[in-house]
Enzyme design. Sequence first.
Site, short mmCIF file in Angstrom:
data_model
loop_
_atom_site.label_atom_id
_atom_site.label_comp_id
_atom_site.label_asym_id
_atom_site.label_seq_id
_atom_site.Cartn_x
_atom_site.Cartn_y
_atom_site.Cartn_z
N LYS A 1 10.38 7.11 13.41
CA LYS A 1 10.79 7.75 14.65
C LYS A 1 11.68 6.82 15.46
CE LYS A 1 6.52 10.41 14.79
NZ LYS A 1 5.22 10.67 15.46
N ASP B 1 -1.73 5.93 -6.29
CA ASP B 1 -2.14 6.84 -5.22
C ASP B 1 -0.89 7.22 -4.43
OD1 ASP B 1 -3.64 8.31 -3.45
OD2 ASP B 1 -4.46 6.59 -2.37
N ALA B 2 -0.68 8.48 -4.19
CA ALA B 2 0.50 8.91 -3.45
C ALA B 2 0.47 8.36 -2.02
CB ALA B 2 0.58 10.44 -3.41
N ASP C 1 5.97 9.04 21.14
CA ASP C 1 4.91 8.61 20.24
C ASP C 1 5.02 7.11 19.97
OD1 ASP C 1 3.54 10.93 19.85
OD2 ASP C 1 4.46 11.44 17.95
N ARG D 1 0.21 7.52 7.89
CA ARG D 1 -1.21 7.76 7.62
C ARG D 1 -2.08 6.55 7.95
NH1 ARG D 1 -2.31 11.15 2.16
NH2 ARG D 1 -1.58 9.23 1.16
N LYS D 2 -1.51 5.50 8.49
CA LYS D 2 -2.31 4.30 8.78
C LYS D 2 -2.18 3.92 10.25
CE LYS D 2 -4.33 3.46 4.87
NZ LYS D 2 -4.30 4.89 4.50
N ASP E 1 0.99 4.12 1.48
CA ASP E 1 1.40 4.64 2.79
C ASP E 1 2.33 3.67 3.50
OD1 ASP E 1 -0.21 6.90 2.41
OD2 ASP E 1 -1.96 5.90 3.27
N LYS E 2 2.11 2.37 3.30
CA LYS E 2 2.97 1.39 3.97
C LYS E 2 4.35 1.31 3.31
CE LYS E 2 1.04 0.54 7.40
NZ LYS E 2 1.83 0.86 8.58
N HIS F 1 0.86 -1.19 0.00
CA HIS F 1 0.00 0.00 0.00
C HIS F 1 0.90 1.24 0.00
CE1 HIS F 1 -2.59 3.16 1.64
NE2 HIS F 1 -3.61 2.46 1.19
N LYS G 1 11.52 8.85 20.99
CA LYS G 1 10.27 9.59 20.78
C LYS G 1 9.11 8.80 21.38
CE LYS G 1 12.31 11.90 16.86
NZ LYS G 1 13.67 11.58 17.35
N PHE H 1 -7.91 -3.92 -10.70
CA PHE H 1 -6.93 -3.30 -9.82
C PHE H 1 -5.53 -3.66 -10.34
CE2 PHE H 1 -5.79 -2.81 -4.99
CZ PHE H 1 -4.92 -1.77 -5.30
N GLU I 1 14.58 15.14 10.28
CA GLU I 1 15.70 15.54 11.11
C GLU I 1 16.42 14.29 11.65
OE1 GLU I 1 12.75 18.06 10.38
OE2 GLU I 1 12.38 16.72 12.07
N LYS J 1 -5.75 -4.36 0.21
CA LYS J 1 -6.47 -3.93 1.42
C LYS J 1 -7.45 -5.03 1.81
CE LYS J 1 -7.60 0.48 1.78
NZ LYS J 1 -8.22 1.81 1.53
N GLU K 1 10.38 11.33 7.32
CA GLU K 1 9.11 11.26 6.60
C GLU K 1 9.40 10.92 5.14
OE1 GLU K 1 6.60 11.48 8.48
OE2 GLU K 1 7.42 12.54 10.21
#
Length: 387
Positions: free
Chosen positions: A267, A240-241, A273, A246-247, A19-20, A17, A271, A232, A58, A168, A45
């Site tokens: 990260k 798709d960018a 998060d 995002r997931k 984003d993945k 995917h 961190k 597909f 960074e 998906k 990122e």
Amino acid sequence: MAKSNYIFTSESVSEGHPDKVCDRISDAVVDLFLSHDPYARVACETLATTNRLVLAGEVRGPQSVLDEVESVARAAVKDIGYEQDGFHWEKLDFACHLHQQSADIAVGVDAAGNKDEGAGDQGIMFGYACDETPGLMPAPIFYSHNILKSLADVRHSGEVAWLGPDAKSQVSLQYINGRPARATSVVVSTQHNEGVSNEEIRETVRRYVQSVLPDGWMCPEDQFYVNPTGRFVIGGPDGDAGLTGRKIIVDTYGGAAPHGGGAFSGKDPTKVDRSAAYAARYLAKNVVGAGLARKCTIQLSYAIGVSHPLSVYIDTHGTGEVDEDKLSDVLRQLMNLSPRGIREHLKLNRPVYARTAAYGHFGREPDAEGGFSWEKLDLVEQLKAAF
């Protein structure tokens, strides 16, 4: 009173995917820096689109490591399986805009004198566990992940060569008296090569869905959706960018538990998060694993530059066998929840993060290299003894 009869749905996305793909590259960069310096700082990122990758963020670590970033990113794309006209690991354009970490952030979070290392940002992090599956994960996300993982395995092995990397899944389960009982619908969309019939795709996917779901759980035929749009072929970042982070619901509990909002991938473990979310999952899983509750949610909160959490909140959703306030005290005694304490307890300063980028950060088996250490049940006996 909690609702006991309902239908709950979770989705997953494959390693291919868009984003993945970005999560995988960002985590590969984290691993690269940690392999050279266990105390490197990374916030990476990634953007992926048609035959293009852009990295930004960074870092703090050996400058020479930046020379290796491009080869690591291309290797990640190759390993996922992208050799398509619109997204090819060897032919894509690559740009890296990683630069040195802000000195202002470093001053706030580094240890100095009598000051312990502080959290790298403010934020809230949640951990969750329940007894619905052997890995103590919610059943809908567990089965959604495993459907896609089974398809990825046969794609990589060549057993089903026409499968593409992008996919998906979505699983809806009926709960009766608060327990998952069967699937009411299953949706799978998978990228495929040109010329494969819809019927072949449907029947192939059916085999792997049925192999993942428990016996008798398959949904009705009219609620089994495979490639609902009918085609597909163009997928991944060409279709798709993609962006890192995002997931976050796919990465955690499929919506069955709260999420603090922070993404994990890209990260380093200083961190919170990432590291505090792992710690919260670790503690919640051990609570359920010890039989102290059938469900457990834990929230941790932090302030930038402050080492210890501002709060430790525990909710056993009416399933607890012990006092929640005492449980909170016991957990604080068993684990130092400062950023440094979490990293040392779970041994997070190792290059173990690329493997987390697909099919969930939780509910996985700890491995010999130290990956998924937050899934261990090594506090169970101490928790039992405390109560």
